[in-house]
Structures are given as C-alpha cells and as structure tokens.
Design a protein around this motif. Structure first.
Motif, short mmCIF file in Angstrom:
data_model
loop_
_atom_site.label_atom_id
_atom_site.label_comp_id
_atom_site.label_asym_id
_atom_site.label_seq_id
_atom_site.Cartn_x
_atom_site.Cartn_y
_atom_site.Cartn_z
N MET A 27 -3.13 -8.96 5.72
CA MET A 27 -2.24 -8.49 4.80
C MET A 27 -2.92 -7.55 3.73
O MET A 27 -4.10 -8.01 3.42
N VAL A 28 -2.22 -6.33 3.60
CA VAL A 28 -2.50 -5.66 2.37
C VAL A 28 -1.40 -5.72 1.31
O VAL A 28 -0.13 -5.21 1.77
N LEU A 29 -1.78 -6.25 0.19
CA LEU A 29 -0.75 -6.39 -0.76
C LEU A 29 -1.02 -5.71 -2.02
O LEU A 29 -2.20 -5.34 -2.39
N SER A 30 0.04 -5.73 -2.80
CA SER A 30 -0.22 -5.29 -4.33
C SER A 30 -1.01 -6.07 -5.03
O SER A 30 -0.74 -7.72 -4.80
N ILE A 84 -0.61 1.35 -0.04
CA ILE A 84 -0.38 0.40 1.02
C ILE A 84 0.04 0.94 2.30
O ILE A 84 -0.56 0.57 3.24
N VAL A 85 0.97 1.84 2.06
CA VAL A 85 1.31 2.58 3.30
C VAL A 85 0.05 3.18 4.07
O VAL A 85 0.13 3.19 5.23
N SER A 86 -0.65 3.82 3.18
CA SER A 86 -1.78 4.55 3.55
C SER A 86 -2.77 3.76 4.55
O SER A 86 -3.24 3.93 5.55
N MET A 87 -2.98 2.55 3.98
CA MET A 87 -3.97 1.39 4.51
C MET A 87 -3.38 0.91 5.75
O MET A 87 -4.09 0.79 6.79
N VAL A 88 -2.04 0.78 5.89
CA VAL A 88 -1.54 0.12 6.93
C VAL A 88 -1.66 1.25 7.95
O VAL A 88 -1.69 0.74 9.12
N ALA A 89 -1.39 2.39 7.69
CA ALA A 89 -1.12 3.58 8.78
C ALA A 89 -2.79 3.71 9.27
O ALA A 89 -2.95 4.16 10.59
N LEU A 90 -3.99 3.35 8.41
CA LEU A 90 -5.12 3.30 9.25
C LEU A 90 -5.52 2.05 9.85
O LEU A 90 -6.20 2.00 10.76
N GLY A 91 -4.39 1.29 10.09
CA GLY A 91 -4.56 0.08 11.05
C GLY A 91 -5.27 -1.25 10.49
O GLY A 91 -5.92 -1.72 11.22
N VAL A 92 -5.45 -1.43 9.23
CA VAL A 92 -6.47 -2.50 8.73
C VAL A 92 -5.35 -3.59 8.40
O VAL A 92 -5.86 -4.85 8.29
N GLY A 93 -4.22 -3.69 8.62
CA GLY A 93 -3.32 -4.79 8.38
C GLY A 93 -1.87 -4.67 8.42
O GLY A 93 -1.16 -3.38 8.35
N VAL A 94 -0.93 -5.47 7.86
CA VAL A 94 0.35 -5.42 7.70
C VAL A 94 0.72 -5.64 6.10
O VAL A 94 -0.22 -6.42 5.33
N GLY A 95 1.48 -4.74 5.61
CA GLY A 95 1.74 -4.40 4.21
C GLY A 95 3.32 -4.85 3.85
O GLY A 95 3.95 -4.91 4.87
N SER A 101 7.03 8.60 2.00
CA SER A 101 5.64 8.60 2.24
C SER A 101 5.27 9.45 3.24
O SER A 101 5.97 9.59 4.50
N PRO A 102 4.11 10.69 3.25
CA PRO A 102 3.73 11.31 4.35
C PRO A 102 2.98 10.50 5.55
O PRO A 102 2.85 11.17 6.54
N MET A 103 2.79 9.05 5.49
CA MET A 103 2.52 8.43 6.37
C MET A 103 3.50 7.72 7.34
O MET A 103 3.23 6.91 7.99
N ALA A 104 4.44 7.68 6.79
CA ALA A 104 5.76 6.87 7.18
C ALA A 104 5.76 7.16 8.90
O ALA A 104 6.29 5.75 9.46
N SER A 105 5.44 8.06 9.50
CA SER A 105 5.60 8.14 10.84
C SER A 105 4.51 7.37 11.71
O SER A 105 4.60 7.30 12.83
N ARG A 106 3.48 6.98 10.79
CA ARG A 106 2.33 6.17 11.33
C ARG A 106 2.54 4.70 11.37
O ARG A 106 1.40 3.75 11.70
N VAL A 107 3.37 4.35 10.64
CA VAL A 107 3.69 2.89 10.47
C VAL A 107 5.06 2.44 11.34
O VAL A 107 6.02 3.24 11.44
N ARG A 108 5.43 1.04 11.22
CA ARG A 108 6.64 0.81 11.79
C ARG A 108 7.30 -0.50 10.97
O ARG A 108 6.26 -1.10 10.43
N VAL A 109 8.53 -0.62 11.02
CA VAL A 109 8.97 -1.92 10.01
C VAL A 109 9.06 -3.18 11.03
O VAL A 109 9.70 -2.86 11.91
#
Length: 291
Positions: free
Chosen positions: A192-195, A227-238, A248-256
């Motif tokens: 998990m990637v959390l605040s 958090i969005v950036s780190m999830v987009a890099l593939g390190v975990g779920v945020g 976010s400019p990274m929105a297309s690289r993650v899924r809900v």
C-alpha cells in the motif's frame, strides 16, 4: 427546485454527457444523476433520454431547458443589477489549498469572485491537504479549501462545494501487484502507498481495522498527488480522492479498484474560523462559493 439544479441541467444540456457535465460542476457523475432524477420527479416527467448516445432531451426536457435558461438569465441580470455596491469591497484574503484544489476549484471560484469583487486581492498558498484545517486554526490562512474532517473543530465553520469519493487505485498491469489477481484478495499482502496523515489516511486505516487487517505499507507520502505517481510506477495500491485522480497527468496509467464496502467520500469545501465569518471579505467569498 433551486438555481443549482437549473445550472446542473444547463450543464447536461451543454455536454449531453453526464461525466463531462459532472466534471464541469465539480461533482461525481452518480451525484449528478441523482440530482437529475430529483428534477424529473419534481417536474413530473422524464427530461433526458439516458439510453441515447449522446444523451437526448425529451419533449418535456426541451421545455424545461427553455425554462432553466430563462430563469438563469433573469437571475444573472438581477445579480448584475445589485452588484454595484459589492464591487466597491477591497482588501486582501489569504486562502490555503492543495495544488489539485487550486485548479479543480479555484478557477471557477476566482472567476466568479473577481467578477463581483474586482478590488479584493486573494493570496493563494498551496501545500499538503493534511495541513489545511490546522492552517486555518492557527490563523495562518483566512480560509482554506479542504476536506471536511469527521469531527469539525467547534471554532470552525465549513461550506461544502463538492463531494469527492475516496478511491482505491492500482497500476494498470497485474504483474506489478500480483496479489490483485486472486479471486479473494489477501489485503494483508497487498503493498500500500498511503498518505502520512490526514483524513484519507484516517479513513483507510479505519477500513483495514474494521477487517482486522494489518496493512502492508510500502510507502507513506505527503500529498495525494504523489500517491497517484507512485501507483502509476507500479509499486503498490493507493487511496486517493476522485478529484485528485481526475486531475492527475498519471490518471491513464492507473485503474480504480472495486472495493466493498466503499470508503466514505470526502466533502470538499471552504473552511474558516466561525468568529471571522462576518468579516466583509470572508463573507463575500463564502457567499460566492456554491455546491
């Protein structure tokens, strides 16, 4: 039916798409759909053909659109007629918000505020969402755009501007977080990637605690945008608010992820000291903000 409903209907008629209209109005598509259903119930007729793509007005909807546009036009003329005295207001207000809020809410809010009060200067400070409430309490800012906390301090007042669901997000590829490919996800194993702190962290901690799960925290960061950036890099779920993901400019690289039960959504709005609300500048901004 109020002016906000008519403005929402006008936005639907402009886009003929609930998602795009909801984005313009800073609300979720589901909230806008419920508002439309309420308008149809009050009007006593179906106003929009939701099965059409793009959406189409029914006969009743076309009549209702004329009514909405005329009513909003009359309201704008009335506001303009009484704004002369308001335009003489002058001074400085300090507003704190996150970077995301600065372009999610401020563009619309500032445009309306500057139109009504051109002599008032707004000083904008940006930072971590977790600091917003404390900034106002310390009087380091006159007002903040923030998420309403579970327990609002007694000395503060809050005015909701828009809801924002709190979402679990994951990388696009399953290879990055293979635990998500399981039919029954073992959340104790999901990185998990959390605040570090703040309302979002409180609610996700509560979600895990209710299931007697100790989360596998890969990283703790300051600011939801990271958090969005780190999830987009593939390190975990945020876990982030929908409005952060949407902008976010990274929105297309993650899924809900569909997670049950859903986390309680944020109510985003203005927060200010209650004893300052009668100050003319703050009162003017407060009245300008709308849901």
């Amino acid at each position: 039916m109020d002016y906000k409903d008519l403005q929402a209907f006008a936005a639907i008629c402009h886009h003929f798409h609930l998602g795009r209209a909801a984005q313009q109005l800073h609300m979720s598509a589901s909230t806008l759909s419920r508002r439309l259903a309420r308008m149809e119930e009050e009007a006593g007729a179906r106003l929009i053909d939701r099965d059409a793509n793009p959406l189409q007005l029914t006969h009743a909807g076309a009549l209702f659109r004329q009514h909405a546009e005329q009513t909003l036009s009359d309201w704008q003329q009335l506001r303009s007629a009484v704004s002369t005295q308001a335009s003489d207001l002058s001074g400085t207000l300090t507003l704190f918000c996150t970077v995301t809020a600065s372009y999610s809410f401020l563009v619309d809010l500032l445009a309306r505020f500057r139109e009504r009060y051109p002599k008032v200067e707004l000083r904008i400070h940006t930072g971590d969402a977790a600091d917003a409430i404390s900034r106002v309490q310390r009087r380091a800012a006159d007002v903040a755009i923030a998420a309403r906390p579970d327990a609002l301090p007694e000395d503060l007042s809050f005015k909701t501007m828009a809801p924002s669901p709190l979402l679990f997000i994951a990388p696009r590829g399953l290879v990055n977080v293979p635990q998500l490919s399981q039919a029954d996800i073992d959340w104790s194993q999901v990185p998990m990637v959390l605040s570090e702190s703040g309302l979002g962290r409180t609610r996700v901690d509560r979600w895990f605690a209710a299931r007697n799960i100790t989360p596998n925290i890969y990283a703790q960061v300051a600011g939801n945008e990271a958090i969005v950036s780190m999830v987009a890099l593939g390190v975990g779920v945020g876990v982030v608010p929908e409005l952060v993901l949407r902008n976010s400019p990274m929105a297309s690289r993650v899924r809900v992820l569909t997670v049950e039960p859903e986390l309680e959504p944020f109510a985003v709005g203005l927060c200010a000291p209650t004893d300052q609300l009668q100050q003319p500048l703050l009162q003017a901004l407060w009245k300008t903000a709308r849901l």
